[in-house]
Write a protein that holds these residues in place. Structure first.
Motif, short mmCIF file in Angstrom:
data_model
loop_
_atom_site.label_atom_id
_atom_site.label_comp_id
_atom_site.label_asym_id
_atom_site.label_seq_id
_atom_site.Cartn_x
_atom_site.Cartn_y
_atom_site.Cartn_z
N THR A 50 0.83 -1.21 0.00
CA THR A 50 0.00 0.00 0.00
C THR A 50 0.86 1.25 0.00
O THR A 50 0.57 2.22 -0.71
CB THR A 50 -0.94 0.00 1.22
OG1 THR A 50 -1.71 -1.22 1.23
CG2 THR A 50 -1.89 1.18 1.18
N ASP A 53 2.19 1.96 -3.40
CA ASP A 53 1.19 2.52 -4.30
C ASP A 53 1.10 4.03 -4.19
O ASP A 53 0.97 4.73 -5.20
CB ASP A 53 -0.20 1.93 -3.99
CG ASP A 53 -0.32 0.47 -4.38
OD1 ASP A 53 0.54 -0.01 -5.13
OD2 ASP A 53 -1.29 -0.17 -3.94
N TYR A 54 1.15 4.55 -2.96
CA TYR A 54 0.87 5.97 -2.75
C TYR A 54 2.08 6.85 -2.45
O TYR A 54 1.96 8.09 -2.52
CB TYR A 54 -0.19 6.13 -1.64
CG TYR A 54 -1.57 6.13 -2.24
CD1 TYR A 54 -2.16 7.30 -2.68
CD2 TYR A 54 -2.25 4.92 -2.44
CE1 TYR A 54 -3.41 7.30 -3.29
CE2 TYR A 54 -3.49 4.91 -3.05
CZ TYR A 54 -4.07 6.10 -3.47
OH TYR A 54 -5.29 6.09 -4.08
N LYS A 207 -4.00 -5.02 -10.95
CA LYS A 207 -2.67 -4.95 -10.33
C LYS A 207 -2.09 -6.35 -10.17
O LYS A 207 -0.91 -6.58 -10.41
CB LYS A 207 -2.75 -4.26 -8.97
CG LYS A 207 -1.40 -4.17 -8.27
CD LYS A 207 -1.50 -3.53 -6.91
CE LYS A 207 -0.14 -3.47 -6.23
NZ LYS A 207 -0.20 -2.86 -4.90
N ARG A 266 0.40 8.60 -9.43
CA ARG A 266 -0.23 7.29 -9.23
C ARG A 266 -1.39 7.39 -8.24
O ARG A 266 -1.52 8.37 -7.51
CB ARG A 266 0.79 6.27 -8.72
CG ARG A 266 1.87 5.96 -9.75
CD ARG A 266 2.82 4.88 -9.28
NE ARG A 266 3.80 4.56 -10.31
CZ ARG A 266 3.62 3.67 -11.28
NH1 ARG A 266 2.49 3.01 -11.34
NH2 ARG A 266 4.57 3.44 -12.16
N GLY A 270 -1.77 1.57 -7.22
CA GLY A 270 -0.54 1.96 -7.89
C GLY A 270 -0.71 2.30 -9.35
O GLY A 270 0.27 2.45 -10.08
#
Length: 310
Positions: A50, A53-54, A207, A266, A270
């Motif tokens: 996670t 992704d961010y 993903k 993104r 992601g």
């Protein structure tokens, strides 16, 4: 006497200046303190997934605006709402359900919504293995299914609403119901044959395929939801308006900011985005709220009870 008074006044003035300088320094330090960002454990099944992704988008916003962020992943969706309402989170990545819960308690306001291929939408899905006889939602009767977190929009609430609209009672008609806590865990349960069907977002599924998760291409789509407003970034309602405005401007302009690479822009799972919309109308979540109302608190209680049965 006048000389002594003059020196005394000069001393007081000097102390006052020192005090103002100290306050100024403290204010500068306060601005340097990172804003606390909390992410729902929506994807990847792990904290590192996670964060991966961010982190790119927050690094980009930080680079372009000078704002510092401290990113953490919550243990559950509900924990994010509590952190916002207790003041322990300044910004959060949430799903539509989590946003609506925090908004209802006046703890959060929309900050920005990702734009992908010109739109700010995503989809929930119900999946089965390709070799399964399941073809439609109606075929789920007598079968087992996996769902994510009870507060998840696309791995719990929307798929359940879709089942209800198709005439399938998830409590009475499913042979077994598993709450796995995340999209990735639900997909894994399906791939490994522990359930007959799984609910997760298409972003999460894409993903898994993109990252080469074994067995991900061996599943098929049983049902796809209507478009859902994209999982938003929200800001704590208690933050100063000046800070909120600075953040909105930073996210709105980050995709075109100097020195920012496209791969840094993104969002959920992601995925690469066009950019962020900091003026997304909150009322666009109203339709989702009406859909989600099909899954009542009473039904959630029954589902939790059923999920605890082994």
């Amino acid at each position: 006497m006048k000389l002594k008074l003059k020196k005394a006044l000069q001393g007081i003035f000097a102390l006052a200046l020192l005090g103002l300088a100290a306050c100024s320094d403290q204010g500068g330090e306060a601005e340097k303190h990172p804003l606390q960002v909390l992410l729902i454990p929506a994807d990847g099944g792990t904290e590192s997934g996670t964060l991966a992704d961010y982190r790119p988008i927050f690094d980009a916003v930080g680079k372009s605006s000078g704002i510092d962020f401290d990113l953490k992943v919550a243990q559950s969706y509900g924990a994010v709402v509590e952190a916002l309402c207790s003041g322990n989170a300044d910004i959060a990545f949430v799903g539509p359900v989590t946003y609506l819960q925090a908004k209802e308690r006046d703890c959060a306001q929309l900050l920005a919504v990702g734009v992908k291929d010109g739109q700010s939408i995503y989809y929930a899905g119900i999946f089965a293995r390709k070799d399964s006889p399941i073809r439609t939602i109606a075929d789920l009767k007598g079968r087992s299914a996996a769902f994510g977190d009870v507060n998840s929009t696309s791995s719990f609430a929307y798929p359940l609403a879709m089942m209800i609209e198709a005439g399938v009672d998830p409590v009475k008609d499913l042979s077994a119901l598993r709450l796995t806590g995340s999209h990735a865990n639900s997909l894994a349960a399906l791939i490994e044959g522990r359930v007959d069907a799984a609910a997760l977002s298409f972003d999460s599924y894409d993903k898994a395929v993109r990252e080469g998760v074994p067995g991900a291409t061996d599943v098929k789509v049983i049902a796809r939801s209507e478009p859902i407003p994209y999982p938003p970034l929200v800001v704590n309602s208690r933050l100063p308006e000046e800070t909120k405005a600075k953040l909105r401007n930073a996210f709105e302009g980050v995709a075109k900011a100097p020195g920012i690479k496209p791969e840094m822009i993104r969002g959920y799972a992601g995925a690469k985005l066009d950019g962020y919309d900091a003026h997304f109308p909150p009322e666009k979540f109203d339709g989702a709220a009406r859909k989600l109302a099909l899954v009542t608190d009473e039904m959630k209680g029954e589902i939790l009870k059923k999920a605890s049965e082994r």
